[in-house]
Design an enzyme around this catalytic site. Structure first.
Site, PDB file in Angstrom:
ATOM      1  N   LYS A 223       0.469  -5.098  66.710  1.00 45.13           N
ATOM      2  CA  LYS A 223       0.786  -5.279  68.135  1.00 45.13           C
ATOM      3  C   LYS A 223       1.575  -4.059  68.576  1.00 45.13           C
ATOM      4  O   LYS A 223       2.590  -3.706  67.956  1.00 45.13           O
ATOM      5  CB  LYS A 223       1.629  -6.548  68.316  1.00 45.13           C
TER       6      LYS A 223
HETATM    7  C1  5RP Z   1       9.587  -7.885  70.629  1.00 42.53           C
HETATM    8  C2  5RP Z   1       8.409  -8.733  70.910  1.00 42.53           C
HETATM    9  C3  5RP Z   1       8.680  -9.860  71.829  1.00 42.53           C
HETATM   10  O1  5RP Z   1       9.457 -10.810  71.250  1.00 42.53           O
HETATM   11  C4  5RP Z   1       7.507 -10.401  72.531  1.00 42.53           C
HETATM   12  O2  5RP Z   1       6.503 -10.874  71.665  1.00 42.53           O
HETATM   13  C5  5RP Z   1       7.021  -9.389  73.499  1.00 42.53           C
HETATM   14  O3  5RP Z   1       6.120  -9.901  74.425  1.00 42.53           O
HETATM   15  P1  5RP Z   1       6.061  -9.291  75.883  1.00 42.53           P
HETATM   16  O4  5RP Z   1       6.517  -7.864  75.800  1.00 42.53           O
HETATM   17  O5  5RP Z   1       4.636  -9.385  76.302  1.00 42.53           O
HETATM   18  O6  5RP Z   1       6.971 -10.118  76.760  1.00 42.53           O
HETATM   19  O7  5RP Z   1       7.327  -8.496  70.413  1.00 42.53           O
HETATM   20  O8  5RP Z   1       9.217  -6.694  70.057  1.00 42.53           O
END
Ligand code: 5RP
Length: 269
Positions: A172
């Site tokens: 991610k």
């Molecule tokens: C931190 C993360 C977050 O906790 C979250 O999953 C981020 O999601 P978004 O940016 O779409 O609100 O990954 O690194």
């Protein structure tokens, strides 16, 4: 890849489109009561029918998500720090045995490439991959970006490739200019992080740019649950991710669904 791991990945990245809309609700693990997520159960319930995967923490999963929910879980298993401390100073917070007990499809951990603690986070990733491999549990690496780091393709590409080299099954990361090269240089699927709340139109453009550059989907949180109409927004994001809908058409869809009041919780089938 063994059958169990392949099967779990197929629950996350849908075989019919090769894409996924993951709903991230793990923010509380370092942000505490995040805006829009004060009552995670109420937020998640109407969104679940549209989420290909849910990404919560163990505590929220146990206390706020109905155990009968038919959604694969990508469990956040890193943490140990808060927004008040050094965010990179994370460790593994859930044993693989407990993750299995929670019937997860994957586990997620952040890596902090370029920070003073990069070695600690990368070795945690390697350890988690070793443990996950023993039981067929894939690991999703979240390439967190420190305050002082530039989110360019050189840096993002470095973090994604290292995560894949250490055994992450999915990465991610943040979308950036030149993202095609980031995807091309990373041997495992990439999902785009949503990041801070932006307008619905811009978030749909972001998702579309990511997909066009080769990402397999999004792992989006704030741009869904902080939207004026989260249920309409997740459906618009799905149209972009699974149907390659153009962002302006998806935004029209968002507006139509929002006007129809799509945030009502669907009646159980
Ligand atoms: C931190 C993360 C977050 O906790 C979250 O999953 C981020 O999601 P978004 O940016 O779409 O609100 O990954 O690194």
């Amino acid at each position: 890849m063994d059958w169990g791991m392949q099967n779990r990945l197929s629950r996350i990245i849908k075989p019919d489109t090769g894409r996924t809309v993951m709903l991230a609700v793990d923010h509380g693990y370092f942000l505490g009561p995040t805006t829009g997520l004060e009552k995670p159960g109420d937020v998640v319930r109407p969104l679940l029918p549209y989420a290909d995967t849910l990404m919560p923490t163990r505590g929220v999963l146990r206390s706020c998500v109905d155990a009968s929910a038919d959604v694969p879980i990508c469990l956040r298993v890193s943490g140990g720090t808060s927004i008040l401390g050094d965010l990179a100073n994370e460790g593994i917070t859930v044993s693989m045995e407990d993750a299995i007990r929670l019937n997860v499809a994957a586990v997620a951990l952040s890596v902090f490439v370029g920070s003073a603690l990069e070695k600690q986070s990368l070795l945690s990733l390697a350890k988690l991959v070793d443990e996950g491999t023993q039981y067929g549990i894939p690991v999703l690496a979240v390439t967190a970006v420190g305050k002082d780091m530039v989110r360019d393709s050189r840096y993002i590409g470095l973090a994604c490739r290292i995560s894949a080299e250490l055994g992450a099954a999915v990465v991610k990361t943040y979308y950036c200019d030149g993202f095609e090269k980031v995807v091309n240089d990373c041997p495992v699927p990439i999902v785009i992080a949503g990041g801070k709340k932006i307008s619905e139109q811009d978030a749909l453009i972001l998702a579309s740019n990511g997909i066009k550059s080769g990402a397999v989907g999004v792992d989006m949180g704030r741009n869904i649950f902080q939207s004026e109409n989260p249920v309409a927004m997740i459906q618009a994001v799905r149209a972009v991710v699974h149907n390659d809908e153009a962002p302006d058409k998806a935004y029209d869809m968002y507006q139509t669904l929002a006007a129809e009041g799509s945030d009502k919780t669907p009646e159980p089938a």
